[in-house]
Design an enzyme around this catalytic site. Structure first.
Site, mmCIF file in Angstrom:
data_model
loop_
_atom_site.group_PDB
_atom_site.id
_atom_site.type_symbol
_atom_site.label_atom_id
_atom_site.label_comp_id
_atom_site.label_asym_id
_atom_site.label_seq_id
_atom_site.Cartn_x
_atom_site.Cartn_y
_atom_site.Cartn_z
ATOM 1 N N ASP A 123 11.886 -3.856 2.885
ATOM 2 C CA ASP A 123 10.700 -3.096 3.290
ATOM 3 C C ASP A 123 10.812 -2.745 4.768
ATOM 4 O O ASP A 123 11.018 -3.621 5.605
ATOM 5 C CB ASP A 123 9.424 -3.911 3.029
ATOM 6 C CG ASP A 123 8.184 -3.011 2.999
ATOM 7 O OD1 ASP A 123 8.334 -1.791 2.796
ATOM 8 O OD2 ASP A 123 7.078 -3.532 3.191
ATOM 9 N N HIS A 130 1.345 3.999 11.975
ATOM 10 C CA HIS A 130 1.003 2.662 11.470
ATOM 11 C C HIS A 130 1.455 1.585 12.463
ATOM 12 O O HIS A 130 0.673 0.696 12.820
ATOM 13 C CB HIS A 130 1.668 2.434 10.112
ATOM 14 C CG HIS A 130 1.537 1.019 9.613
ATOM 15 N ND1 HIS A 130 0.335 0.477 9.217
ATOM 16 C CD2 HIS A 130 2.455 0.031 9.464
ATOM 17 C CE1 HIS A 130 0.518 -0.783 8.841
ATOM 18 N NE2 HIS A 130 1.793 -1.076 8.983
ATOM 19 N N GLU A 196 -1.061 -1.605 0.953
ATOM 20 C CA GLU A 196 -0.295 -0.776 1.883
ATOM 21 C C GLU A 196 0.220 0.436 1.111
ATOM 22 O O GLU A 196 0.923 0.284 0.105
ATOM 23 C CB GLU A 196 0.868 -1.560 2.513
ATOM 24 C CG GLU A 196 0.382 -2.586 3.518
ATOM 25 C CD GLU A 196 1.502 -3.230 4.327
ATOM 26 O OE1 GLU A 196 2.672 -3.167 3.888
ATOM 27 O OE2 GLU A 196 1.199 -3.792 5.405
ATOM 28 N N GLU A 198 2.685 3.012 0.484
ATOM 29 C CA GLU A 198 4.092 3.206 0.822
ATOM 30 C C GLU A 198 4.755 4.057 -0.254
ATOM 31 O O GLU A 198 4.185 4.292 -1.328
ATOM 32 C CB GLU A 198 4.844 1.858 0.871
ATOM 33 C CG GLU A 198 4.272 0.865 1.864
ATOM 34 C CD GLU A 198 5.248 -0.234 2.255
ATOM 35 O OE1 GLU A 198 6.470 -0.049 2.059
ATOM 36 O OE2 GLU A 198 4.777 -1.271 2.763
ATOM 37 N N ASP A 231 2.333 -2.161 -1.379
ATOM 38 C CA ASP A 231 2.822 -3.456 -0.885
ATOM 39 C C ASP A 231 1.596 -4.319 -0.561
ATOM 40 O O ASP A 231 1.179 -4.434 0.589
ATOM 41 C CB ASP A 231 3.691 -3.224 0.360
ATOM 42 C CG ASP A 231 4.266 -4.518 0.915
ATOM 43 O OD1 ASP A 231 4.359 -5.496 0.167
ATOM 44 O OD2 ASP A 231 4.622 -4.524 2.113
ATOM 45 N N ARG A 235 -3.493 -10.415 4.625
ATOM 46 C CA ARG A 235 -3.407 -10.279 6.084
ATOM 47 C C ARG A 235 -3.585 -11.588 6.840
ATOM 48 O O ARG A 235 -2.921 -11.830 7.847
ATOM 49 C CB ARG A 235 -4.473 -9.296 6.575
ATOM 50 C CG ARG A 235 -4.286 -7.892 6.115
ATOM 51 C CD ARG A 235 -3.036 -7.279 6.673
ATOM 52 N NE ARG A 235 -2.874 -5.911 6.195
ATOM 53 C CZ ARG A 235 -1.702 -5.293 6.127
ATOM 54 N NH1 ARG A 235 -0.593 -5.906 6.505
ATOM 55 N NH2 ARG A 235 -1.632 -4.061 5.686
ATOM 56 N N GLN A 238 -0.534 -13.643 6.359
ATOM 57 C CA GLN A 238 0.551 -12.993 7.131
ATOM 58 C C GLN A 238 0.474 -13.360 8.607
ATOM 59 O O GLN A 238 1.475 -13.690 9.235
ATOM 60 C CB GLN A 238 0.435 -11.471 6.950
ATOM 61 C CG GLN A 238 1.500 -10.666 7.671
ATOM 62 C CD GLN A 238 1.322 -9.153 7.460
ATOM 63 O OE1 GLN A 238 0.467 -8.714 6.686
ATOM 64 N NE2 GLN A 238 2.122 -8.363 8.149
ATOM 65 N N LYS A 251 3.473 -11.351 1.321
ATOM 66 C CA LYS A 251 3.949 -10.093 0.736
ATOM 67 C C LYS A 251 4.620 -10.298 -0.614
ATOM 68 O O LYS A 251 5.024 -9.330 -1.238
ATOM 69 C CB LYS A 251 4.973 -9.445 1.682
ATOM 70 C CG LYS A 251 4.466 -9.166 3.078
ATOM 71 C CD LYS A 251 3.688 -7.876 3.124
ATOM 72 C CE LYS A 251 3.373 -7.513 4.557
ATOM 73 N NZ LYS A 251 2.703 -6.219 4.633
ATOM 74 N N GLU A 362 -6.136 -0.888 8.924
ATOM 75 C CA GLU A 362 -6.316 0.221 9.861
ATOM 76 C C GLU A 362 -7.598 1.011 9.574
ATOM 77 O O GLU A 362 -8.301 1.401 10.499
ATOM 78 C CB GLU A 362 -5.116 1.179 9.769
ATOM 79 C CG GLU A 362 -3.797 0.578 10.205
ATOM 80 C CD GLU A 362 -2.634 1.405 9.709
ATOM 81 O OE1 GLU A 362 -2.152 1.145 8.584
ATOM 82 O OE2 GLU A 362 -2.202 2.322 10.430
HETATM 83 CA CA CA Z 1 4.892 -3.125 3.865
#
Ligand code: CA
Length: 418
Positions: A123, A130, A196, A198, A231, A235, A238, A251, A362
């Site tokens: 990834d 971002h 996410e 992606e 993804d 948070r 993480q 993840k 975000e």
């Molecule tokens: Ca990602």
């Protein structure tokens, strides 16, 4: 017979993405299929139609339960396959009764599966907006981008086993978090679940040898096609775990992909200018052509107790700073070998404006600006029962092709008892 042509469809004859399905006639054995309008063309049943000079001795690749063998051929083979399917459609040959086995099935009757045995998954972190947003939130505006960011496509090796196909529910994970800075860590369900937005790129071509590099200039023949990818990210987990080796369990709880792989051939009409790069990349990361794509991306969120889908993000793949060719070159610069079916995630794709941000982190600016949904509810991060839907399509005024959708519902954490 050829499906409903009245509504915009993601799958015209110019698209022809590949997937793997089970259906009414193949309940236990997976078949490779191609999406055409509201039909799935069953390549297992028409394998002997691939009678061109390259594929006539390779028809077995269409009778596998994954796309790896087909992806491990060359671009010339992929082009011949595409031209063969287009000819079968245009001559109406698929829709006549001359086939001994049924060549098509209605898409609504099939179940889709992860189309590839994914050996390795990387990834990246290649959207400058971002990376800048996250940097501002967690460091400062002045130090938003790390010093390496504009010199190389930053990435990490992810977990292939937990990649799932669209429609698979995702369970809120447990883990360690640090709710109060400087206090003791806490163990419990994730409180800051996120998506996410992606895209994933599937690597094709024969395997490379350990030690063999693929430069950006050489990378094109290694790119088979693209899917939408969510993804899912925990948070708070993480934030506590990622120092110093990067994301880990935050993840690996599930990564969703859309079932249909849209090929590079289908995407060529939508190639657009690369993102301007300053400083100039090292030679191994340079390629002399445009390899960015105008792919419109949207994210919808539906709470469990509502039927209303609120579009919470409108972004575009063209916001990528680093191209997929550059990502592949970075992946292999040390001599890391590639295998057909490897997956490269783009990283969260955010644009410049707040409505184009590709994550709740975000969109709600770390929870300080709640989003208002159509049913009146607010969201800072995802709640149990929320369904997240990613969509992607290309439209240049003359031609529209799409990726379908990548959906997943967030289920409550499974209680942890000890
Ligand atoms: Ca990602």
């Amino acid at each position: 017979m050829e499906g409903n042509t009245d509504k915009p469809n993601d799958f015209p004859v110019e698209n022809l993405p590949y997937g793997v399905f089970t259906g009414p006639l193949n309940k236990t054995v997976k078949h490779i299929g191609v999406a055409y309008r509201d039909l799935v063309i069953d390549l297992n049943h028409i394998a002997n139609s691939f009678d061109g000079p390259l594929l006539k001795d390779q028809q077995h690749v269409f009778m596998q339960e994954s796309l790896n063998a087909f992806m491990g051929l060359t671009r010339a083979h992929w082009v011949e396959a595409r031209e063969t399917i287009q000819r079968l459609i245009r001559t109406n040959d698929l829709f006549t009764a001359s086939h001994s086995k049924r060549p098509t099935v209605q898409m609504r009757f099939v179940e889709m599966h992860v189309p590839v045995e994914i050996g390795d998954y990387t990834d990246f972190y290649s959207s400058i907006h971002h990376a800048t947003n996250v940097g501002i939130m967690f460091r400062s505006k002045e130090n938003a981008l790390m010093p390496n960011w504009k010199y190389l496509p930053v990435g990490y090796h992810g977990r292939a086993s937990s990649i799932v196909v669209s429609g698979t529910p995702i369970t809120r994970p447990y883990g360690q978090t640090l709710p109060v800075e400087g206090a003791a860590p806490h163990f419990g369900p994730c409180r800051l679940m996120d998506f996410e937005l992606e895209m994933g790129c599937f690597v094709g071509g024969p395997p490379t040898a350990l030690g063999q590099r693929v430069t950006a200039q050489e990378a094109e023949d290694r790119i088979f096609g693209f899917v939408l990818m969510n993804d899912w990210s925990a948070r708070d987990i993480q934030k506590w775990e990622y120092v110093p080796l990067g994301p880990f369990t935050s993840k690996n709880l599930g990564t969703s992909i859309s079932p249909w792989i849209v090929t590079l051939e289908a995407l060529r009409p939508f190639i657009c200018d690369n993102f301007p790069q300053d400083p100039e990349p090292f030679p191994y990361l340079k390629h002399n052509d445009n390899f960015n794509f105008d792919i419109k991306l949207e994210v919808d969120l539906k709470p469990e107790d509502s039927s209303a889908y609120t579009t919470i993000c409108r972004s575009n793949f063209k916001y990528m700073y680093w191209t997929v060719k550059q990502q592949l070159a970075q992946q292999t610069i040390t001599g890391c070998n590639l295998k057909p079916g490897d997956l490269l995630g783009s990283g969260t794709i955010s644009g410049e404006t707040p409505d184009s941000y590709g994550s709740m982190l975000e969109l709600s600016w770390k929870g300080t600006k709640p989003l208002r949904l159509l049913n009146g509810q607010e969201r800072k991060f995802l709640q149990d029962g929320d369904t997240v839907v990613l969509r992607g399509y290309c439209d240049n005024g003359q031609l529209r092709i799409g990726f379908g959708s990548c959906e997943g519902k967030l289920l409550p954490a499974v209680p942890f008892t000890q």
